[in-house]
Design an enzyme around this catalytic site. Structure first.
Site, PDB file in Angstrom:
ATOM      1  N   HIS A  42       0.839  -1.210   0.000  1.00 39.33           N
ATOM      2  CA  HIS A  42       0.000   0.000   0.000  1.00 39.33           C
ATOM      3  C   HIS A  42       0.874   1.260   0.000  1.00 39.33           C
ATOM      4  CE1 HIS A  42      -2.853  -2.848   2.181  1.00 39.33           C
ATOM      5  NE2 HIS A  42      -3.612  -2.397   1.209  1.00 39.33           N
ATOM      6  N   GLN A  66     -18.424  -5.716  -0.578  1.00 38.92           N
ATOM      7  CA  GLN A  66     -17.638  -6.638  -1.391  1.00 38.92           C
ATOM      8  C   GLN A  66     -17.362  -7.967  -0.678  1.00 38.92           C
ATOM      9  OE1 GLN A  66     -14.444  -3.553  -1.573  1.00 38.92           O
ATOM     10  NE2 GLN A  66     -13.041  -5.280  -1.542  1.00 38.92           N
ATOM     11  N   GLY A 152      -3.294  -1.446  -6.860  1.00 39.55           N
ATOM     12  CA  GLY A 152      -2.184  -2.393  -6.966  1.00 39.55           C
ATOM     13  C   GLY A 152      -2.421  -3.448  -8.038  1.00 39.55           C
ATOM     14  N   ASP A 155      -4.015  -7.122  -7.301  1.00 39.09           N
ATOM     15  CA  ASP A 155      -5.403  -7.434  -7.667  1.00 39.09           C
ATOM     16  C   ASP A 155      -5.585  -7.008  -9.124  1.00 39.09           C
ATOM     17  OD1 ASP A 155      -6.566  -8.245  -4.980  1.00 39.09           O
ATOM     18  OD2 ASP A 155      -5.662  -6.331  -4.495  1.00 39.09           O
ATOM     19  N   GLN A 158      -9.055  -6.665 -10.521  1.00 44.03           N
ATOM     20  CA  GLN A 158      -9.689  -5.470  -9.949  1.00 44.03           C
ATOM     21  C   GLN A 158      -9.192  -4.204 -10.663  1.00 44.03           C
ATOM     22  OE1 GLN A 158     -10.469  -4.558  -5.585  1.00 44.03           O
ATOM     23  NE2 GLN A 158      -8.522  -3.503  -5.840  1.00 44.03           N
TER      24      GLN A 158
HETATM   25  O1  PAF Z   1      -8.250  -3.485  -3.013  1.00 46.13           O
HETATM   26  C1  PAF Z   1      -8.885  -3.095  -2.016  1.00 46.13           C
HETATM   27  O2  PAF Z   1      -8.343  -2.901  -0.932  1.00 46.13           O
HETATM   28  C2  PAF Z   1     -10.393  -2.848  -2.153  1.00 46.13           C
HETATM   29  O3  PAF Z   1     -10.984  -3.773  -3.010  1.00 46.13           O
HETATM   30  C3  PAF Z   1     -10.729  -1.405  -2.562  1.00 46.13           C
HETATM   31  C4  PAF Z   1     -10.216  -1.082  -3.953  1.00 46.13           C
HETATM   32  C5  PAF Z   1     -10.159  -0.422  -1.561  1.00 46.13           C
HETATM   33  C6  PAF Z   1     -12.258  -1.226  -2.584  1.00 46.13           C
HETATM   34  O4  PAF Z   1     -12.825  -1.460  -1.336  1.00 46.13           O
END
Ligand code: PAF
Length: 289
Positions: A42, A66, A152, A155, A158
């Site tokens: 992060h 989620q 990142g 993921d 995502q």
């Molecule tokens: O990757 C994450 O930590 C989460 O999926 C995000 C993008 C913050 C959405 O809640």
């Protein structure tokens, strides 16, 4: 009121007031959405956002939308004070840590349904996931209104879903991907790695080894099906379960129908070790001819 070394907003109006004052000073704004339990991965995203923008907002919000009822919403690690200290050391300019009702007020009734890169892979075992991610990311991007948002590559699916979302909804934000940060033995950093027992932690790094091997096999011209089958067998001997091992188009995540690699690809895997689900991925490129 917490006495933190870094400004933090818990309400949309406090967030907007801060962002407005930066905009009046013609500052550019970068945004790093997180669910907290911050690790080096992060913090690398925060640094990347800082390299692109004058000011950086990091959100910490464990998004209930989620998680399925069977998942770890209640036990997800929450380490706000440590997170704030880490963000302060990175000179992040603002933490946005909204309460759930600030993101989902009473009567909230919208959920974004994603197609394209959201199909398959993670969605097979977690069909609720990308709807929840897309909804909260759209909300947060609208609340912060940054120039750039950083996600990142850990993921990877995502990241592509968020790019699609930003494009489809004209959100007017550049979505940047940050490289995966790994532990010394190659395990991709993840907030959920704290769930691993010592014995499981010993096995966890094998996912990176298997995916790196698969990426170099297909990049060297080994037929995709053959290379994936052998990587899946290796994963089955190491892990308690294998959700998927796949080679997909790097740009769309669509399956690749040629026998050997003919375009930039991404090798992706999801496996289970006890209660922990690990995901990871690697780039692969078509062999030069
Ligand atoms: O990757 C994450 O930590 C989460 O999926 C995000 C993008 C913050 C959405 O809640």
């Amino acid at each position: 009121m917490l006495n933190l070394q870094i400004p933090h907003a818990t309400t949309l109006s406090a967030l907007r007031a801060r962002v407005r004052s930066w905009r009046e000073d013609r500052m550019t704004i970068g945004f790093v959405p997180t669910m907290g339990a911050l690790h080096e991965g992060h913090l690398a995203l925060v640094r990347l956002a800082k390299a692109h923008c004058d000011k950086v907002v990091t959100s910490i919000f464990v998004n209930p939308e989620q998680f399925s009822p069977q998942e770890d919403l209640d036990t997800y690690p929450r380490t706000f004070i440590e997170d704030a200290q880490k963000l302060s050391a990175e000179k992040c300019d603002l933490i946005y840590a909204p309460e759930t009702h600030e993101v989902y007020p009473d009567g909230f009734a919208t959920r974004i349904q994603m197609g394209g890169p959201a199909e398959g892979l993670e969605s097979v075992d977690r069909p609720h996931f990308f709807g929840g991610v897309a909804t909260v990311v759209a909300k947060l991007l609208n609340q912060v209104r940054p120039d750039v948002a950083v996600f990142g590559e850990k993921d990877y699916q995502q990241l592509l879903v968020v790019r699609q979302l930003a494009r489809d909804l004209d959100l007017g934000v550049d979505i940047i991907g940050g490289e995966i940060v790994r532990e010394p033995d190659g395990l991709a950093m993840s907030s959920r790695n704290v769930y691993l027992s010592d014995e499981e932690r010993g096995r966890a790094a094998e996912l990176n080894v298997i995916l790196a091997g698969l990426a170099s096999e297909v990049s060297a011209g080994t037929p995709i099906e053959e290379a994936v089958s052998s990587a899946r067998r290796a994963a089955q001997t190491t892990f308690d379960a294998v959700d998927y091992i796949a080679v997909r188009c790097a740009r769309t995540l669509a399956p690749i129908d040629s026998a050997t690699l003919d375009r930039p690809a991404r090798v992706l895997g999801a496996v289970r070790l006890g209660v922990t689900r690990l995901i990871d991925n690697r780039a692969a490129s078509a062999p030069r001819i």
